[in-house]
Design an enzyme around this catalytic site. Structure first.
Site: not given
Lengths: 342, 342, 342
Positions: C204, C224, C245-247
């Protein structure tokens, strides 16, 4: 990138193709300095086409090279070809990107018990506490503010991020990754009710075992068993804020997504997917290769290969048919009215 | 066992029966060294038969003695008899098993404010921080990495595990146990919306009170009240990853299971059970002795003795009847078709 | 109050009215020493009438003065009048109540990297760790036991409570408040499945950006991004135990209530309300000003202004109509029986 790399990698397309073991076409002298998403790629970046649905984005990406499938038509930029573009791109990420990790060594402001056995090239961060008779294998990285209670055993190549706790006697295999704030081995939630309505705590005597290659997300809690062990088998990945109660057993390569919860003593098979916010009750068995949908509320054991959704759970197909049926009720009411008027 | 006991206990069946106040039968000279589950018991272990459904397991257990009900037929191994085998077994656990606890004393690497009042036989672990004017009662154990903000008051015989925070001015009674990562007294989630759509934080002035014998699970969050106090009454047990919002009040001996959430200002009665992942909205009252099923979404106040399930909640019976009715829809469609064709 | 104020404020009603910019009536010499809830107010306290439904409580309150609307009839105690009593009361809270904050300065038992750039009037608490090349803006307060990984940037006037982690390279704007145990920037949950069923971790590479005036609740986790950034825009407030969560991208002034979860890469608009325990799947878009009910399970993108409930989600109205219809099934069964018997 989350790290200013101190030794930036810089390869030509030809060199990169060789390292990835891929054929390529186009300008082999182009310089590649990193990997990027389709949205943010620029000069020097490598991208990949994961799925045809991303082609519009892909065609606009300002990348210098791309990893594509064997079938993809030739493009304007150099293409590296792979049967599995996603896995090849993953390899490329590892060439260009190194996640931040502290240097090895025991920080002078860590407290490590004399009786602890610390392997080679271990890092123990500032203010971390390693209890008596703890064992830590070679190459394991303990970030700052980690608490390892006495008698715990941690394998080689593990990464324990800040604010993690590993409780007394818990056992971690090799390459176990714990994200920040994960709690491994807190007391299970066990009480006996007395005649006067008060609850007496049942001492939780067991441990937690996380086998090799298990990953546990941030602020996830995995309780120690009441008497024996809570066990998460090899290769299982657990997301953030998941609850795993005492004496649960999870098979190999299972995926448990954020905010799911598994109640006491349940046994989950291997290659299972438990999606976000799903709940599994206590003392049930979920067979291998099952898929539990997000927010599902499982109410009993499931055979291998089950696909369920809803709360209470139904088979996936029945679930969606049920909703279709529910939507027909207004029509039924009308039909009955018509029939009555006749 | 999670701890290598330094003073292992070893008793004959006769000695153990005496300490438990139980009649026994069979070989009184047999040596008992520990307690175990039916699955893992071996030579030297004491087990118990909790329920007839465990008889198959029980009969295969390789234990040296067992606690059974008064009615149970005589077996091959020595039996200790009790009207409440589970409570007697609990006593036995306490004889053989001591959970890991650090020694008393203030670790040289703890920071304790000069104005803090620390009782006798208190343990404050490495890197814990005890703020000004904090009071800690006799025999309380603060593990490493605990943060106690100024003006907090903690009673006697409490256990605060690593990574716990107790915020400014919060009050813990006696024998309060906080599992790792629990946050007591973070700011409640209170904002006033301005005309331009922005949210202004409402300062959270209140505190949290945890009365005697309350237990709070790992990474659970109990917010301070906006103005007065969030209060968890005597003997209530709260599992992991539970959210208790500002100004909530929970009565005595209530059970709140993992990942349940209680929104602001709601009042929960005594002896209530709120099962896993259930949600209680703000400003409602849940009467004494109610049972809220797992994943229930309560949408209003409930009288004492309510048993509800589903989201939105229904009475338990109605909930299951409703699902039975939903399953009849395809049949109704067929019936209507038949009637029409006539 | 959670703090024994060292400089207690004491104002007459007339002085207070002037500071709040309000007209008042009644005894302008009455002394006001604090603010209180209607339930707990006593001599010297200021209260407010938020809504007519609280009038019974209001009339019994033993306060010394009250903030009321312009229309409210005259009462027995002095009234300060405001078009927006809640916002005026908020101002009053800020006059009488100061939340506990540590003094500025770097605690001798904090570890701050030499290359970190620390602004003016910054507080870094005991045992906090500030990594290399971190930047911290003026007036920011880092409580004890906070871990700031290398390369993170934190703006001015932020408050990071104990047990918080900010991971490598994450960026916080100004006046960002993080409650205890929040984890900003742990690895997103990303794996590629290999042919043998094992999961390979996708490194990540991204970061998290929290813009100005964002607040994050206790034990909430914001991962991240896989490649770019997870971004929470200006003024958005996030409650406890939320998973982002990511993004993910969240617009301005959005509210995310406790235990809600947002899966990877979803884009949430501005002024959205996501209520407690709701779930948003990955890769969807939720339009501005939408309201997602508690426990809703969203199953796709939503246009601006959507109001949805249920799992799977429906429009609010449809949702409640659907439940009304489901309750009619027993009646339909009866009707069909009648028709058949004819």
């Amino acid at each position: 990138m989350s790290k200013k790399s101190e030794n930036p990698v810089c390869l030509t397309v030809a060199e990169l193709a060789q390292r990835l073991g891929c054929p390529f076409e186009g300008d082999g002298e182009k310089i590649i300095r990193g990997v990027a998403s389709l949205e943010s790629a620029g000069e020097g970046d490598l991208v990949f086409l994961a799925h045809p649905k991303f082609r519009p984005l892909f065609e606009q990406a300002e990348a210098s090279a791309a990893i594509v499938s064997l079938e993809e038509k030739q493009g304007k930029i150099p293409y590296l070809r792979s049967k599995t573009p996603n896995l090849t791109f993953l390899k490329a990420i590892r060439i260009f990107f190194q996640p931040y990790l502290p240097e090895s060594g025991i920080h002078p402001k860590a407290v490590v018990a004399e009786s602890a056995k610390i392997g080679k090239d271990v890092s123990v961060g500032a203010y971390s506490v390693v209890g008596k008779e703890v064992e830590i294998g070679d190459g394991t990285i303990i970030f700052p503010h980690v608490d390892i209670y006495p008698y715990a055993k941690i394998g080689t190549g593990c990464i324990l991020h800040s604010q993690v706790t590993v409780r007394e006697g818990c056992i971690l295999g090799n390459r176990v990754f714990l994200q920040n704030g994960a709690v491994i081995g807190a007391d299970g939630f066990g009480y006996a009710r007395k005649g006067d309505g008060t609850h007496v705590k049942i001492p939780q005597m067991g441990t937690v075992i996380l086998e090799d290659d298990v990953e546990v997300g941030a602020n996830t809690t995995i309780d120690k068993a009441a008497m024996d062990k809570t066990i998460i088998r090899r290769g299982t990945k657990i997301d953030n804020l998941v609850q795993i109660a005492h004496s649960v057993e999870i098979g190999e390569n299972t995926i448990v997504i954020s905010q799911a919860g598994i109640a006491g003593s349940s046994k989950i098979g291997k290659n299972v997917i438990i999606a976000g916010q799903a709940g599994i009750p206590d003392h049930v068995q979920i067979g291998d290769n099952s898929i539990i949908a997000a927010q599902a509320g499982v109410i009993g054991s499931l055979p291998a290969g089950s696909k369920v959704a809803g709360s209470p759970h139904m088979k996936n197909k029945e679930y969606w048919r049920m909703w279709a049926n529910v939507k027909k009720i207004p029509e039924l009411i009308k039909e009955i009215k018509k029939l009555k008027s006749k």
